[in-house]
Design a protein around this motif. Structure first.
Motif, PDB file in Angstrom:
ATOM      1  N   LYS A 191       0.859  -1.182   0.000  1.00  0.00           N
ATOM      2  CA  LYS A 191       0.000   0.000   0.000  1.00  0.00           C
ATOM      3  C   LYS A 191       0.893   1.229   0.000  1.00  0.00           C
ATOM      4  N   LEU A 192       0.784   2.043  -1.032  1.00  0.00           N
ATOM      5  CA  LEU A 192       1.652   3.193  -1.179  1.00  0.00           C
ATOM      6  C   LEU A 192       1.190   4.361  -0.326  1.00  0.00           C
ATOM      7  N   TRP A 193      -0.111   4.520  -0.185  1.00  0.00           N
ATOM      8  CA  TRP A 193      -0.673   5.538   0.710  1.00  0.00           C
ATOM      9  C   TRP A 193      -2.163   5.311   0.858  1.00  0.00           C
ATOM     10  N   ASP A 194      -2.732   5.851   1.939  1.00  0.00           N
ATOM     11  CA  ASP A 194      -4.184   5.911   2.068  1.00  0.00           C
ATOM     12  C   ASP A 194      -4.567   7.192   2.786  1.00  0.00           C
ATOM     13  N   LYS A 195      -5.733   7.707   2.440  1.00  0.00           N
ATOM     14  CA  LYS A 195      -6.190   8.993   2.954  1.00  0.00           C
ATOM     15  C   LYS A 195      -7.670   8.901   3.303  1.00  0.00           C
ATOM     16  N   LYS A 196      -8.068   9.745   4.255  1.00  0.00           N
ATOM     17  CA  LYS A 196      -9.482   9.861   4.567  1.00  0.00           C
ATOM     18  C   LYS A 196     -10.131  10.794   3.548  1.00  0.00           C
ATOM     19  N   LEU A 197     -11.252  10.374   2.983  1.00  0.00           N
ATOM     20  CA  LEU A 197     -11.953  11.205   2.017  1.00  0.00           C
ATOM     21  C   LEU A 197     -12.571  12.410   2.719  1.00  0.00           C
ATOM     22  N   PRO A 198     -12.573  13.579   2.066  1.00  0.00           N
ATOM     23  CA  PRO A 198     -13.119  14.781   2.700  1.00  0.00           C
ATOM     24  C   PRO A 198     -14.642  14.762   2.741  1.00  0.00           C
ATOM     25  N   GLY A 199     -15.195  15.656   3.526  1.00  0.00           N
ATOM     26  CA  GLY A 199     -16.646  15.780   3.623  1.00  0.00           C
ATOM     27  C   GLY A 199     -17.244  14.706   4.508  1.00  0.00           C
ATOM     28  N   GLU A 200     -18.570  14.688   4.552  1.00  0.00           N
ATOM     29  CA  GLU A 200     -19.267  13.684   5.342  1.00  0.00           C
ATOM     30  C   GLU A 200     -19.115  12.308   4.696  1.00  0.00           C
ATOM     31  N   ALA A 201     -18.921  11.297   5.512  1.00  0.00           N
ATOM     32  CA  ALA A 201     -18.743   9.939   5.011  1.00  0.00           C
ATOM     33  C   ALA A 201     -19.984   9.489   4.258  1.00  0.00           C
ATOM     34  N   ALA A 202     -19.768   8.832   3.109  1.00  0.00           N
ATOM     35  CA  ALA A 202     -20.870   8.359   2.277  1.00  0.00           C
ATOM     36  C   ALA A 202     -20.928   6.843   2.318  1.00  0.00           C
ATOM     37  N   LEU A 203     -22.094   6.309   2.023  1.00  0.00           N
ATOM     38  CA  LEU A 203     -22.209   4.869   1.867  1.00  0.00           C
ATOM     39  C   LEU A 203     -21.568   4.445   0.550  1.00  0.00           C
ATOM     40  N   ALA A 204     -21.367   3.145   0.388  1.00  0.00           N
ATOM     41  CA  ALA A 204     -20.643   2.625  -0.773  1.00  0.00           C
ATOM     42  C   ALA A 204     -21.264   3.072  -2.084  1.00  0.00           C
ATOM     43  N   MET A 205     -22.601   3.132  -2.153  1.00  0.00           N
ATOM     44  CA  MET A 205     -23.255   3.491  -3.400  1.00  0.00           C
ATOM     45  C   MET A 205     -23.037   4.956  -3.770  1.00  0.00           C
ATOM     46  N   GLY A 206     -22.438   5.742  -2.878  1.00  0.00           N
ATOM     47  CA  GLY A 206     -22.228   7.162  -3.151  1.00  0.00           C
ATOM     48  C   GLY A 206     -20.800   7.515  -3.469  1.00  0.00           C
ATOM     49  N   VAL A 207     -19.927   6.525  -3.678  1.00  0.00           N
ATOM     50  CA  VAL A 207     -18.510   6.782  -3.898  1.00  0.00           C
ATOM     51  C   VAL A 207     -18.087   6.281  -5.276  1.00  0.00           C
ATOM     52  N   ASN A 208     -17.339   7.108  -5.999  1.00  0.00           N
ATOM     53  CA  ASN A 208     -16.761   6.735  -7.286  1.00  0.00           C
ATOM     54  C   ASN A 208     -15.274   7.039  -7.267  1.00  0.00           C
ATOM     55  N   VAL A 209     -14.465   6.160  -7.860  1.00  0.00           N
ATOM     56  CA  VAL A 209     -13.012   6.311  -7.902  1.00  0.00           C
ATOM     57  C   VAL A 209     -12.540   6.109  -9.332  1.00  0.00           C
ATOM     58  N   THR A 210     -11.592   6.933  -9.777  1.00  0.00           N
ATOM     59  CA  THR A 210     -10.986   6.735 -11.081  1.00  0.00           C
ATOM     60  C   THR A 210      -9.553   7.247 -11.057  1.00  0.00           C
ATOM     61  N   MET A 211      -8.831   7.032 -12.151  1.00  0.00           N
ATOM     62  CA  MET A 211      -7.435   7.453 -12.272  1.00  0.00           C
ATOM     63  C   MET A 211      -7.173   7.992 -13.669  1.00  0.00           C
ATOM     64  N   THR A 212      -6.316   8.989 -13.744  1.00  0.00           N
ATOM     65  CA  THR A 212      -5.744   9.442 -15.000  1.00  0.00           C
ATOM     66  C   THR A 212      -4.262   9.661 -14.735  1.00  0.00           C
ATOM     67  N   ARG A 213      -3.517  10.154 -15.703  1.00  0.00           N
ATOM     68  CA  ARG A 213      -2.072  10.223 -15.517  1.00  0.00           C
ATOM     69  C   ARG A 213      -1.682  11.009 -14.268  1.00  0.00           C
ATOM     70  N   GLY A 214      -1.002  10.340 -13.351  1.00  0.00           N
ATOM     71  CA  GLY A 214      -0.467  10.963 -12.156  1.00  0.00           C
ATOM     72  C   GLY A 214      -1.479  11.363 -11.112  1.00  0.00           C
ATOM     73  N   THR A 215      -2.763  11.066 -11.333  1.00  0.00           N
ATOM     74  CA  THR A 215      -3.808  11.600 -10.470  1.00  0.00           C
ATOM     75  C   THR A 215      -4.868  10.550 -10.168  1.00  0.00           C
ATOM     76  N   VAL A 216      -5.299  10.505  -8.918  1.00  0.00           N
ATOM     77  CA  VAL A 216      -6.409   9.667  -8.478  1.00  0.00           C
ATOM     78  C   VAL A 216      -7.534  10.594  -8.046  1.00  0.00           C
ATOM     79  N   VAL A 217      -8.741  10.351  -8.537  1.00  0.00           N
ATOM     80  CA  VAL A 217      -9.870  11.240  -8.276  1.00  0.00           C
ATOM     81  C   VAL A 217     -11.008  10.436  -7.671  1.00  0.00           C
ATOM     82  N   ALA A 218     -11.661  11.010  -6.665  1.00  0.00           N
ATOM     83  CA  ALA A 218     -12.792  10.344  -6.028  1.00  0.00           C
ATOM     84  C   ALA A 218     -13.913  11.335  -5.787  1.00  0.00           C
ATOM     85  N   VAL A 219     -15.140  10.831  -5.833  1.00  0.00           N
ATOM     86  CA  VAL A 219     -16.320  11.587  -5.423  1.00  0.00           C
ATOM     87  C   VAL A 219     -16.971  10.811  -4.296  1.00  0.00           C
TER      88      VAL A 219
END
Length: 465
Positions: free
Chosen positions: A161-189
Motif C-alpha cells: 500500500k503506497l498511501w491511504d487517505k481519509k476522504l473529505p466531507g461527510e462519510a458516504a455509503l458505498a453506493m455514493g462513492v466513485n473512484v478513477t485514475m488518470t495520468r499521475g492523479t487519483v480522483v474520487a467523489v
C-alpha cells in the motif's frame, strides 16, 4: 441465486442486459513494449501480441473458503500485470502469482472495499476506496453498514500500500462513492465532495466540498478526465459534462445535456463519449464529443435492447460505466444482443455482431460477424485493434483480435468450457484480458444450500506453448 458455469453465466448475463468489462481507447503503437516508453504514472494501454500457440491452460486460480449457507459477499476489483493477478473480496485484496497460483501477498482493510477503478498505471498501480471501520449491524438487523470514507493506492505486483487517505466531507455509503485514475492523479467523489490526489505521494491536489445546486456525481479517467455534474433536484435534474484539468481541477469546457435527459453515464474520457437516457432511466443514445471543446459530434441510437452496452448495469453506482462500449481514436465498438442458438440450427444466422461506429458521424462503418452459437463481445482496445471475447457453450471459448481496417479476425487464445469453474453470484463475472491472458472473476459470491466445499472466485487462462 444461480449456480452456473462461468461461461454459461456470461451468456445469460449478456442477454439480460450486458456487462462486458474494461475498454478505453488507445493511442499506443503496435510495439509490444509500447507502455514501457510512457511515463510510469500514465494509465496503461497494453498492446497485445499473439502468443506462440493459442491453446490455453490454467494461468492462475483463486479458490476461497466457502461462505456460510445463504451468505453473500462482495468481490470488487480484478487487476492483472505481467506477473500477478489481484482479486478483491469483502475487505481483502489478494495477489496470486501467474503460473502456479501461489498467493504471494494479501492487503487487508479495516472495512469492506466499496469502490474500485479498472484503470492501472503503466508501472502497475491502482486505487480502491474502503471503509475505515468494521461494518455495524443496522437497527433492523437486515444487514451490515459501514461508511465508505478512505482511499488507497497499492502496487499490484507487490501488494504494498503506497498511501491511504481519509476522504473529505461527510462519510458516504458505498453506493455514493466513485473512484478513477488518470495520468499521475487519483480522483474520487464521495457524497457531496470531490477530491484529487497525486498518484505517487498521496498529496491532495484539489478538493471541492462546497454545497451548491450542482454536484459532481463522478468522473471518467484513463487518457483524460471528464466529470459528470448534476444540477437541481433528483426529480428534475440537469446534467453537465465537463473536461477537467487533473492537476488543478480547472474546468476546461462544459457540455450541457438536453433538459429532457433523465440519466447520464460516462463511456469514455478521451475521446469523450457519454450515454444519455431520454424519457426514462434506460440509455437511449451514445453521444461523442470533441476532445478540445466538448462540442457534440456523432450520435448513436441504442435501439432499445439491440446492443449490449452495459450502461444500465444494476448493483452499481458508478458513472464511469458502459462496460460493453469500447472507444478507440476514431471509432466506437459495441456488440449486438446474442441471438438464440441450438445445435440443430448451427448453420443458421450469426450469433451476433460487433459493430463499429464512426465517432464523427455516428454511422456504422463495419460489422464483425460472430459464428453461430459463439457470440462475441469487445473487451478493450489494443493499439488500433479490438480485443474481443468469443463465448461458446459447446466448444472452446476464445479471445480474438479484430482489425477495424481490414475486417480480419485473429485468434489469440482458446480455452474449453470444461475448464471453467462454477461460481455463485448475484452479478455476472468480470473478464480481463492482459499480457496474453484472460481472467474470469466473480463480482460477488453467495453460497446456496447444497453447494460444494470450494468457493471459486477467479480463474485465468494463458497459452500453453
Amino acid at each position: 441465486m444461480l449456480v452456473v458455469g462461468v461461461l454459461l453465466a456470461l451468456t445469460a448475463a449478456l442477454c439480460a442486459g450486458g456487462w462486458v468489462l474494461w475498454g478505453r481507447g488507445g493511442d499506443s503503437t503496435s510495439k509490444p513494449d509500447a507502455d514501457r516508453a510512457r511515463p510510469a504514472d500514465a494509465i496503461r494501454e497494453t498492446v497485445e501480441t499473439p502468443p506462440r500457440t493459442p491453446e490455453g491452460g490454467t494461468a492462475a486460480e483463486y479458490v476461497d473458503k466457502p461462505l456460510k449457507e445463504g451468505q453473500t459477499a462482495s468481490a470488487k476489483g480484478t487487476w492483472a500485470t505481467e506477473k500477478i493477478v489481484a482479486k478483491g473480496i469483502v475487505n481483502v485484496v489478494r495477489g496470486f502469482r501467474i503460473g502456479d497460483s501461489e498467493k504471494v501477498w494479501q492487503l487487508k482493510f479495516p472495512g469492506p472495499v466499496c469502490a474500485v477503478t479498472r484503470h492501472v498505471s503503466v508501472d502497475g498501480r491502482t486505487a480502491v476506496a474502503f471503509s475505515g471501520e468494521r461494518p455495524k449491524k443496522t437497527d433492523t438487523g437486515e444487514g451490515d453498514t459501514a461508511p465508505c470514507d478512505r482511499i488507497a493506492v497499492f502496487d499490484i505486483d507487490t501488494g504494498r500500500k503506497l498511501w491511504d487517505k481519509k476522504l473529505p466531507g461527510e462519510a458516504a455509503l458505498a453506493m455514493g462513492v466513485n473512484v478513477t485514475m488518470t495520468r499521475g492523479t487519483v480522483v474520487a467523489v464521495s457524497g457531496q465532495a470531490s477530491v484529487a490526489y497525486d498518484m505517487t505521494s498521496g498529496r491532495r491536489l484539489w478538493t471541492d466540498t462546497s454545497v451548491s445546486k450542482c454536484a459532481d456525481l463522478g468522473y471518467a479517467g484513463g487518457r483524460g478526465l471528464v466529470a459528470l455534474v448534476r444540477c437541481g433536484d433528483s426529480g428534475d435534474p440537469e446534467f453537465r459534462v465537463q473536461k477537467v484539468a487533473p492537476r488543478t481541477g480547472k474546468t476546461l469546457w462544459t457540455y450541457k445535456v438536453a433538459a429532457s435527459i433523465k440519466g447520464v453515464h460516462l463511456a469514455s474520457s478521451s475521446p469523450p463519449v457519454i450515454a444519455v437516457a431520454a424519457g426514462d432511466l434506460t440509455s437511449t443514445n451514445l453521444i461523442a464529443l470533441s476532445d478540445d471543446k466538448g462540442r457534440q459530434r456523432g450520435t448513436i441510437r441504442l435501439e432499445g435492447d439491440r446492443y449490449v452496452h452495459g450502461c444500465d448495469e444494476t448493483f452499481s453506482a458508478e458513472v464511469e460505466r458502459c462496460t460493453g462500449v469500447v472507444v478507440g481514436k476514431r471509432q466506437l465498438y459495441m456488440a449486438t444482443k446474442p441471438r438464440e442458438f441450438s445445435p440443430e440450427t448451427s448453420r443458421g444466422p450469426v450469433a451476433n455482431e460487433i459493430v463499429a461506429f464512426d465517432l464523427a458521424t455516428g454511422n456504422t462503418v463495419r460489422k464483425f460477424d460472430a459464428r453461430p452459437g459463439r457470440p462475441m463481445f469487445p473487451l478493450r482496445m489494443s493499439g488500433d485493434k479490438v480485443i474481443a471475447y468469443r463465448e461458446a457453450a459447446t466448444a472452446p471459448s476464445a479471445a480474438v483480435s479484430l482489425d477495424p481496417d481490414s475486417g480480419k479476425e485473429s485468434l489469440l487464445l482458446l480455452f474449453g468450457e470444461d475448464e471453467a469453474p462454477e461460481m455463485n453470484g448475484l452479478e455476472p463475472p468480470e473478464v480481463v484480458y492482459e499480457h496474453g491472458r484472460i481472467f474470469l472473476a466473480a463480482t460477488s459470491v453467495t453460497r446456496s444450500k447444497g453447494d460444494g466445499p470450494q468457493q471459486w472466485v477467479m480463474r485465468g487462462f494463458e497459452s500453453s506453448g
